[in-house]
Scaffold this motif. Sequence first.
Motif, PDB file in Angstrom:
ATOM      1  N   ASP A 225       0.817  -1.211   0.000  1.00  0.00           N
ATOM      2  CA  ASP A 225       0.000   0.000   0.000  1.00  0.00           C
ATOM      3  C   ASP A 225       0.853   1.265   0.000  1.00  0.00           C
ATOM      4  OD1 ASP A 225      -2.383  -1.489   0.108  1.00  0.00           O
ATOM      5  OD2 ASP A 225      -2.239  -1.664   2.300  1.00  0.00           O
ATOM      6  N   PHE A 226       2.132   1.140  -0.335  1.00  0.00           N
ATOM      7  CA  PHE A 226       3.007   2.301  -0.315  1.00  0.00           C
ATOM      8  C   PHE A 226       2.763   3.187  -1.535  1.00  0.00           C
ATOM      9  CE2 PHE A 226       5.544  -0.919   2.042  1.00  0.00           C
ATOM     10  CZ  PHE A 226       5.538  -0.276   3.269  1.00  0.00           C
ATOM     11  N   ASP A 227       3.178   4.455  -1.404  1.00  0.00           N
ATOM     12  CA  ASP A 227       3.005   5.408  -2.495  1.00  0.00           C
ATOM     13  C   ASP A 227       3.935   5.082  -3.657  1.00  0.00           C
ATOM     14  OD1 ASP A 227       1.118   6.767  -0.985  1.00  0.00           O
ATOM     15  OD2 ASP A 227       2.611   8.160  -0.136  1.00  0.00           O
ATOM     16  N   PHE A 228       3.582   5.604  -4.823  1.00  0.00           N
ATOM     17  CA  PHE A 228       4.345   5.328  -6.037  1.00  0.00           C
ATOM     18  C   PHE A 228       5.788   5.796  -5.923  1.00  0.00           C
ATOM     19  CE2 PHE A 228       5.963   7.111 -10.054  1.00  0.00           C
ATOM     20  CZ  PHE A 228       6.117   5.933 -10.773  1.00  0.00           C
ATOM     21  N   ASP A 229       6.004   7.020  -5.416  1.00  0.00           N
ATOM     22  CA  ASP A 229       7.363   7.549  -5.361  1.00  0.00           C
ATOM     23  C   ASP A 229       8.241   6.732  -4.414  1.00  0.00           C
ATOM     24  OD1 ASP A 229       5.944   8.361  -3.176  1.00  0.00           O
ATOM     25  OD2 ASP A 229       6.698  10.421  -3.150  1.00  0.00           O
ATOM     26  N   GLU A 230       7.679   6.225  -3.321  1.00  0.00           N
ATOM     27  CA  GLU A 230       8.448   5.391  -2.401  1.00  0.00           C
ATOM     28  C   GLU A 230       8.831   4.062  -3.047  1.00  0.00           C
ATOM     29  OE1 GLU A 230       6.854   6.553   2.024  1.00  0.00           O
ATOM     30  OE2 GLU A 230       5.549   5.297   0.779  1.00  0.00           O
ATOM     31  N   VAL A 231       7.877   3.444  -3.736  1.00  0.00           N
ATOM     32  CA  VAL A 231       8.145   2.155  -4.370  1.00  0.00           C
ATOM     33  C   VAL A 231       9.133   2.315  -5.517  1.00  0.00           C
ATOM     34  CG1 VAL A 231       7.116   0.216  -5.618  1.00  0.00           C
ATOM     35  CG2 VAL A 231       5.894   1.254  -3.706  1.00  0.00           C
ATOM     36  N   LEU A 232       8.973   3.373  -6.323  1.00  0.00           N
ATOM     37  CA  LEU A 232       9.908   3.614  -7.420  1.00  0.00           C
ATOM     38  C   LEU A 232      11.319   3.824  -6.892  1.00  0.00           C
ATOM     39  CD1 LEU A 232      10.506   4.159 -10.408  1.00  0.00           C
ATOM     40  CD2 LEU A 232       9.902   6.560 -10.008  1.00  0.00           C
ATOM     41  N   PHE A 233      11.460   4.590  -5.817  1.00  0.00           N
ATOM     42  CA  PHE A 233      12.769   4.819  -5.211  1.00  0.00           C
ATOM     43  C   PHE A 233      13.370   3.503  -4.730  1.00  0.00           C
ATOM     44  CE2 PHE A 233      15.765   6.063  -1.938  1.00  0.00           C
ATOM     45  CZ  PHE A 233      16.349   7.209  -2.444  1.00  0.00           C
ATOM     46  N   GLU A 234      12.546   2.662  -4.097  1.00  0.00           N
ATOM     47  CA  GLU A 234      13.026   1.386  -3.569  1.00  0.00           C
ATOM     48  C   GLU A 234      13.477   0.452  -4.688  1.00  0.00           C
ATOM     49  OE1 GLU A 234      13.486  -0.618   0.255  1.00  0.00           O
ATOM     50  OE2 GLU A 234      12.887   1.404  -0.302  1.00  0.00           O
ATOM     51  N   CYS A 235      12.674   0.343  -5.732  1.00  0.00           N
ATOM     52  CA  CYS A 235      13.008  -0.563  -6.838  1.00  0.00           C
ATOM     53  C   CYS A 235      14.227  -0.066  -7.607  1.00  0.00           C
ATOM     54  CB  CYS A 235      11.804  -0.709  -7.770  1.00  0.00           C
ATOM     55  SG  CYS A 235      10.434  -1.656  -7.060  1.00  0.00           S
ATOM     56  N   THR A 236      14.324   1.231  -7.813  1.00  0.00           N
ATOM     57  CA  THR A 236      15.502   1.771  -8.491  1.00  0.00           C
ATOM     58  C   THR A 236      16.747   1.556  -7.653  1.00  0.00           C
ATOM     59  OG1 THR A 236      14.100   3.477  -9.495  1.00  0.00           O
ATOM     60  CG2 THR A 236      16.476   3.800  -9.604  1.00  0.00           C
ATOM     61  N   SER A 237      16.629   1.732  -6.347  1.00  0.00           N
ATOM     62  CA  SER A 237      17.753   1.506  -5.445  1.00  0.00           C
ATOM     63  C   SER A 237      18.203   0.053  -5.489  1.00  0.00           C
ATOM     64  CB  SER A 237      17.371   1.897  -4.014  1.00  0.00           C
ATOM     65  OG  SER A 237      18.415   1.640  -3.104  1.00  0.00           O
ATOM     66  N   ALA A 238      17.242  -0.869  -5.576  1.00  0.00           N
ATOM     67  CA  ALA A 238      17.582  -2.292  -5.642  1.00  0.00           C
ATOM     68  C   ALA A 238      18.248  -2.629  -6.966  1.00  0.00           C
ATOM     69  CB  ALA A 238      16.322  -3.142  -5.450  1.00  0.00           C
ATOM     70  N   PHE A 239      17.671  -2.179  -8.076  1.00  0.00           N
ATOM     71  CA  PHE A 239      18.245  -2.483  -9.384  1.00  0.00           C
ATOM     72  C   PHE A 239      19.640  -1.873  -9.536  1.00  0.00           C
ATOM     73  CE2 PHE A 239      19.105  -0.943 -13.691  1.00  0.00           C
ATOM     74  CZ  PHE A 239      19.213  -2.152 -14.349  1.00  0.00           C
ATOM     75  N   ALA A 240      19.823  -0.656  -9.054  1.00  0.00           N
ATOM     76  CA  ALA A 240      21.112   0.018  -9.161  1.00  0.00           C
ATOM     77  C   ALA A 240      22.072  -0.381  -8.052  1.00  0.00           C
ATOM     78  CB  ALA A 240      20.911   1.531  -9.155  1.00  0.00           C
ATOM     79  N   THR A 241      21.692  -1.350  -7.215  1.00  0.00           N
ATOM     80  CA  THR A 241      22.493  -1.838  -6.087  1.00  0.00           C
ATOM     81  C   THR A 241      23.021  -0.687  -5.238  1.00  0.00           C
ATOM     82  OG1 THR A 241      24.585  -1.965  -7.334  1.00  0.00           O
ATOM     83  CG2 THR A 241      23.161  -3.893  -7.385  1.00  0.00           C
ATOM     84  N   VAL A 242      22.132   0.259  -4.926  1.00  0.00           N
ATOM     85  CA  VAL A 242      22.507   1.441  -4.145  1.00  0.00           C
ATOM     86  C   VAL A 242      22.381   1.169  -2.657  1.00  0.00           C
ATOM     87  CG1 VAL A 242      21.980   3.846  -3.655  1.00  0.00           C
ATOM     88  CG2 VAL A 242      21.909   3.013  -6.010  1.00  0.00           C
ATOM     89  N   GLY A 243      21.177   0.807  -2.214  1.00  0.00           N
ATOM     90  CA  GLY A 243      20.967   0.539  -0.805  1.00  0.00           C
ATOM     91  C   GLY A 243      20.251   1.632  -0.050  1.00  0.00           C
ATOM     92  N   LEU A 244      19.993   2.771  -0.705  1.00  0.00           N
ATOM     93  CA  LEU A 244      19.219   3.822  -0.054  1.00  0.00           C
ATOM     94  C   LEU A 244      17.750   3.420   0.005  1.00  0.00           C
ATOM     95  CD1 LEU A 244      20.752   7.053  -1.641  1.00  0.00           C
ATOM     96  CD2 LEU A 244      21.167   6.136   0.648  1.00  0.00           C
ATOM     97  N   SER A 245      17.044   3.917   1.013  1.00  0.00           N
ATOM     98  CA  SER A 245      15.640   3.563   1.179  1.00  0.00           C
ATOM     99  C   SER A 245      14.916   4.697   1.892  1.00  0.00           C
ATOM    100  CB  SER A 245      15.507   2.263   1.978  1.00  0.00           C
ATOM    101  OG  SER A 245      14.144   1.968   2.245  1.00  0.00           O
ATOM    102  N   THR A 246      13.648   4.809   1.602  1.00  0.00           N
ATOM    103  CA  THR A 246      12.814   5.765   2.324  1.00  0.00           C
ATOM    104  C   THR A 246      12.293   5.170   3.628  1.00  0.00           C
ATOM    105  OG1 THR A 246      10.868   5.058   1.055  1.00  0.00           O
ATOM    106  CG2 THR A 246      12.103   6.952   0.219  1.00  0.00           C
ATOM    107  N   GLY A 247      12.677   3.921   3.908  1.00  0.00           N
ATOM    108  CA  GLY A 247      12.287   3.273   5.153  1.00  0.00           C
ATOM    109  C   GLY A 247      11.247   2.194   5.011  1.00  0.00           C
ATOM    110  N   ILE A 248      10.884   1.831   3.795  1.00  0.00           N
ATOM    111  CA  ILE A 248       9.805   0.859   3.608  1.00  0.00           C
ATOM    112  C   ILE A 248      10.319  -0.579   3.520  1.00  0.00           C
ATOM    113  CG2 ILE A 248       8.466   2.610   2.381  1.00  0.00           C
ATOM    114  CD1 ILE A 248       8.997   1.084  -0.202  1.00  0.00           C
ATOM    115  N   THR A 249      11.627  -0.787   3.411  1.00  0.00           N
ATOM    116  CA  THR A 249      12.156  -2.140   3.210  1.00  0.00           C
ATOM    117  C   THR A 249      11.735  -3.118   4.296  1.00  0.00           C
ATOM    118  OG1 THR A 249      14.091  -1.137   2.145  1.00  0.00           O
ATOM    119  CG2 THR A 249      14.242  -3.454   2.715  1.00  0.00           C
TER     120      THR A 249
END
Length: 451
Positions: free
Chosen positions: A379-403
Motif C-alpha cells: 500500500d506504499f506510495d508510487f514515489d516510495e516504491v519507485l525509489f526502492e526498486c531503483t535503489s535495488a536495481f542500481a544496487t545502491v541501498g538507499l531507502s525511504t524506510g519501507i524495506t
Amino acid sequence: MLRTMRLKMPASISHPVRLLPLTFFALIVLGTLLLLLPVAREGAGSPSFMAAFFTSASAVTVTGLATVDTSSYWSPTGQGIILVLVEIGGLGIIALATILGLFIGGRLGLRTRLVAQADMHVVNIGEVRPLFKRVAFTMLFFQTVTAIVLTLRYRGAYFSDLPTAIWHGVFDAVMAFNNAGFSLNRDSLVGYAGDGLIIIPISIAVFVGAIGFPVLAELFQEWRRPAQWTIHTRLTVWGSFGLLFVGAAAFLLLEWNNPNTLGGGGFGHKLVTGIEGGIMPRSGGLNSFDWGEVRPETLNIGVILMFIGGGSASTAGGIKITTFLLLAYVIWAELRGDPEIRIGSRSIGPRVVRTAITIALLAVMLVTVTTFLVMLMTDFDFDEVLFECTSAFATVGLSTGITPDLPANAQIVIIVLMFLGRVGTIAAAGALVLRRRIPRYHLPEEQPIIG
C-alpha cells in the motif's frame, strides 16, 4: 594405478556468460546458510530464512538494503559474515577465484579468463591477469586508508574503546569502497551528520569505488596526461565529476531550508551533507539524513542518479555513466544529422550503440515492471516504491524506510532486482541466449515511419 576422475560440466552451464550469474547465486545461497546459523543471530533464537536470504543477496550484490537492523539483529559473527560477503561480492567471486589461482598456481585457464573478462568488462583478454592484481591492491589500499582515518575519528570523538572504533572503521571502510549500504548503527550515518572527518572520507571511498577498476588502473599510469586517456576513461571521470556537481548542487538547492534534512544545520554541515547527497545516490547507500523526509523533487533527483549509477566494472550499479553519456551523444548526433557517433577523435561503432540502447531499455523495463508488481503487493506510495526498486536495481541501498515493512513476495522481487543489477542486464540476458546467430543472408531493407 588410480586415475583422477574429473566431473565435466554441461557446456550450457559452464559457458562463461552463464557461469557468472550462477556463481553469484551460489554465493548468495552459501551466505544464506551461514547467516541461518544460530551464532549469527544476536540474542536467543535462530534467524528467519527470509531475513538471512535477503541479507545475503543484498551483501553479495553489494547493495545494502535490509529488512532487519544490522546492528541489533545480527551478532558480531553475523556482521562479520556480511562484511566478507560484501568484500567478495565487490571484488567479484570470479575475480577472487582468479587471484587465488594466480597466487597458488601462477597461471590462468582460458575459461577462467573468459569468465573474468565477462565480469570485469575487459576488452583484451591478455589484460585480465595484471588487472586482477591491481584490483586486489587497489581495494586493499583504499579500504586500509579509509579505515585508518575513520578509526582515528571514531576513537577520538565517538567511542571510548579502541576495538570498537577499529571494528566500526573497518566495517564502514569496506562498505564505502564496495558501495554497500550496511551499517553498524541503527540510523546509518545520521549520528555523524555534518562531521566532515567521517562523511567526506566515506564519500571519497564511495566515489573511488564507483569509478571502476579499469579506469583506476589507467589513471594510475596516465593521470598526468588526460589527452592520452581512452574514451571510456574520459566519459567515466568527467561524467562522474559532472554528476557529483549537478547532484550536490540540486540537493543543496532543494533541501537548503528543509528542517528535516539541511534546514537546521550551519553552512559547513550543509556543504558536507550536500557532497554526500551528490555521491551516495550514485551507488553508496549510506546516509546521514532520512531519505523519507526529503522533498519529492529531491527524491526524483535521487532516482535519476541511482538509475545512471557509476562506472563500468566497478562496485556501483545502474546502467553506468558510460551508457548514459553514450546515449546522450547518440541523441546529439541524430539531432545534428551526423552519419556516425563521434566522441573526441573517435567514432563509436553501431554494435556498441545497440548494446547501450539494450541496457537502458532493459533497465527501464525491469524497474517499471517491478515497481508495478510491488505496488500491487503493498500500500506504499508510487514515489516510495519507485525509489526502492531503483535503489535495488542500481544496487545502491538507499531507502525511504519501507524495506522492513515489505511482505515476503515483495522482498523476492527486490532480491531479483538486486541480483540482476549486480550481474548486469546484458550478462543476465546473455546467460539465457548463449549463441549469437550469424545470418546466412540479408533481407531487403525497409524504413518504417518513426515519430
